[in-house]
Design a protein around this motif. Structure first.
Motif, PDB file in Angstrom:
ATOM      1  N   VAL A 242      -9.299  -1.336 -10.560  1.00  0.00           N
ATOM      2  CA  VAL A 242      -9.777  -2.037  -9.362  1.00  0.00           C
ATOM      3  C   VAL A 242     -10.738  -3.157  -9.739  1.00  0.00           C
ATOM      4  O   VAL A 242     -10.628  -4.279  -9.220  1.00  0.00           O
ATOM      5  CB  VAL A 242     -10.457  -1.046  -8.392  1.00  0.00           C
ATOM      6  N   VAL A 243     -11.681  -2.889 -10.664  1.00  0.00           N
ATOM      7  CA  VAL A 243     -12.672  -3.925 -10.980  1.00  0.00           C
ATOM      8  C   VAL A 243     -12.038  -5.092 -11.741  1.00  0.00           C
ATOM      9  O   VAL A 243     -12.449  -6.245 -11.564  1.00  0.00           O
ATOM     10  CB  VAL A 243     -13.862  -3.349 -11.784  1.00  0.00           C
ATOM     11  N   ILE A 244     -11.015  -4.808 -12.563  1.00  0.00           N
ATOM     12  CA  ILE A 244     -10.375  -5.895 -13.303  1.00  0.00           C
ATOM     13  C   ILE A 244      -9.418  -6.674 -12.403  1.00  0.00           C
ATOM     14  O   ILE A 244      -9.545  -7.890 -12.229  1.00  0.00           O
ATOM     15  CB  ILE A 244      -9.625  -5.363 -14.540  1.00  0.00           C
ATOM     16  N   ALA A 245      -8.448  -5.958 -11.831  1.00  0.00           N
ATOM     17  CA  ALA A 245      -7.454  -6.626 -10.985  1.00  0.00           C
ATOM     18  C   ALA A 245      -8.088  -7.153  -9.705  1.00  0.00           C
ATOM     19  O   ALA A 245      -7.807  -8.282  -9.275  1.00  0.00           O
ATOM     20  CB  ALA A 245      -6.324  -5.647 -10.656  1.00  0.00           C
ATOM     21  N   GLY A 246      -8.968  -6.347  -9.097  1.00  0.00           N
ATOM     22  CA  GLY A 246      -9.639  -6.791  -7.880  1.00  0.00           C
ATOM     23  C   GLY A 246     -10.533  -7.990  -8.140  1.00  0.00           C
ATOM     24  O   GLY A 246     -10.643  -8.895  -7.309  1.00  0.00           O
ATOM     25  N   GLY A 247     -11.157  -8.008  -9.320  1.00  0.00           N
ATOM     26  CA  GLY A 247     -11.972  -9.154  -9.687  1.00  0.00           C
ATOM     27  C   GLY A 247     -11.161 -10.428  -9.753  1.00  0.00           C
ATOM     28  O   GLY A 247     -11.574 -11.478  -9.262  1.00  0.00           O
ATOM     29  N   TYR A 248      -9.980 -10.334 -10.352  1.00  0.00           N
ATOM     30  CA  TYR A 248      -9.111 -11.508 -10.437  1.00  0.00           C
ATOM     31  C   TYR A 248      -8.673 -11.972  -9.050  1.00  0.00           C
ATOM     32  O   TYR A 248      -8.621 -13.174  -8.765  1.00  0.00           O
ATOM     33  CB  TYR A 248      -7.885 -11.196 -11.291  1.00  0.00           C
TER      34      TYR A 248
END
Length: 328
Positions: A242-248
């Motif tokens: 979530v933090v990686i993909a959501g960040g993007y």
């Protein structure tokens, strides 16, 4: 209030302040990446954990940040940008997981934050060779950022390059991967704005990262964890995705509709946010030299931003000369 249209997406306008806030939330999400990747790696192993994180990330992006049709993307962007993106994401994730300790994971992540410095140096040397003194103006920031990394890696030894080199020599692979990843991202940041045709290929490139990491895992022969991880560990996989993909997804939205200048300036605080989040989540007591080194990395990045801004304001430069990709 700024009104901007989004072609083919059904939106009439997006309030710029709200879009900028969404983009800023990406920095908060990305700040938790190092700690969560470390937790996942300790439970599933560096290669399996990374592969699982990006596989879940692919699903999340396809649901919440669907890409444009593949035929719309320039082929050179898909080939060159895709290769650099896959290499970077694989390198940074594995470097954190392969670190010997949680504290070393934070050190490795700080090496990754040399990419803004590398980006400015690369931009000055390649895309602005006709601008007199562009490279020289970028060197002070590069020196400050490099000293900051040496301070952080040296631990309590302070500014002792011998201690820092010895620390790296004990487990060189994570540091090497982080450095190579930062180099790859700096190239990506400089060249892809002119290759992308205004399209964001994140959701297209993410499956490539997952595939690369699964290949690396099977080739490593590490197999499955010796004991079945608990519920918290599985939640860490989801949280990290979530933090990686959501960040993007948030960053892309902010860049498209919000204030690029505000987001670019705010992104230089990411190392401090990342170190702070990692120390809290992993329960680390980081030394004063480490924190000072972190601030020097941020200071070096800001000096480079000022140098790049100075270069852009000189006669003979234009918007086409500006590198435009920021990262966690």
């Amino acid at each position: 209030m700024n009104r901007q249209s989004t072609k083919g997406r059904g939106f009439r306008y997006v309030p710029a302040t709200r879009a900028t806030a969404v983009g800023l939330s990406a920095l908060l999400l990305w700040s938790m990446m190092t700690a969560l990747v470390r937790i996942v790696a300790e439970s599933f192993g560096a290669t399996l954990g990374s592969a699982m994180i990006y596989t879940v990330g692919v699903v999340l992006l396809l649901v919440f940040h669907r890409p444009a049709p593949l035929r719309d993307y320039p082929r050179r962007y898909l080939a060159i940008g895709g290769a650099l993106f896959v290499f970077y994401e694989s390198s940074i994730s594995l470097s954190i997981g392969l670190a010997s300790t949680a504290a070393q994971s934070v050190e490795v992540s700080l090496v990754n934050y040399l990419w803004p410095t590398m980006m400015v140096l690369l931009s000055a040397g390649i895309t602005k060779p006709r601008v007199k003194g562009a490279v020289w103006r970028a060197i002070p920031g590069a020196v400050v950022a490099t000293i900051g990394v040496a301070l952080a890696v040296g631990g309590n030894s302070g500014l002792d390059f011998t201690a820092a080199v010895g620390h790296v020599a004990d487990n060189p692979l994570p540091y090497l991967l982080a450095f190579l990843g930062a180099s790859a991202w700096s190239v990506y940041a400089v060249i892809t704005p002119t290759l992308s045709g205004g399209l964001d290929g994140t959701s297209v490139f993410f499956p490539g990262v997952a595939i690369a990491l699964w290949i690396i895992h099977f080739m490593s022969g590490q197999g499955l964890p010796a004991a079945m991880p608990g519920v918290i560990d599985w939640l860490a996989v989801l949280g990290c995705a979530v933090v990686i993909a959501g960040g993007y997804a948030c960053w892309g939205y902010g860049i498209l509709h919000g204030s690029l200048r505000t987001l670019a300036i705010a992104s230089y605080a990411t190392p401090v946010l990342s170190v702070a989040a990692s120390s809290l989540i992993l329960g680390l007591a980081l030394s004063l030299p480490f924190w000072f080194g972190t601030m020097l990395v941020v200071s070096g990045s800001v000096l480079n931003w000022l140098a790049a801004r100075s270069t852009r304001n000189r006669p003979g430069t234009s918007d086409a000369d500006r590198p435009g990709a920021c990262r966690e």
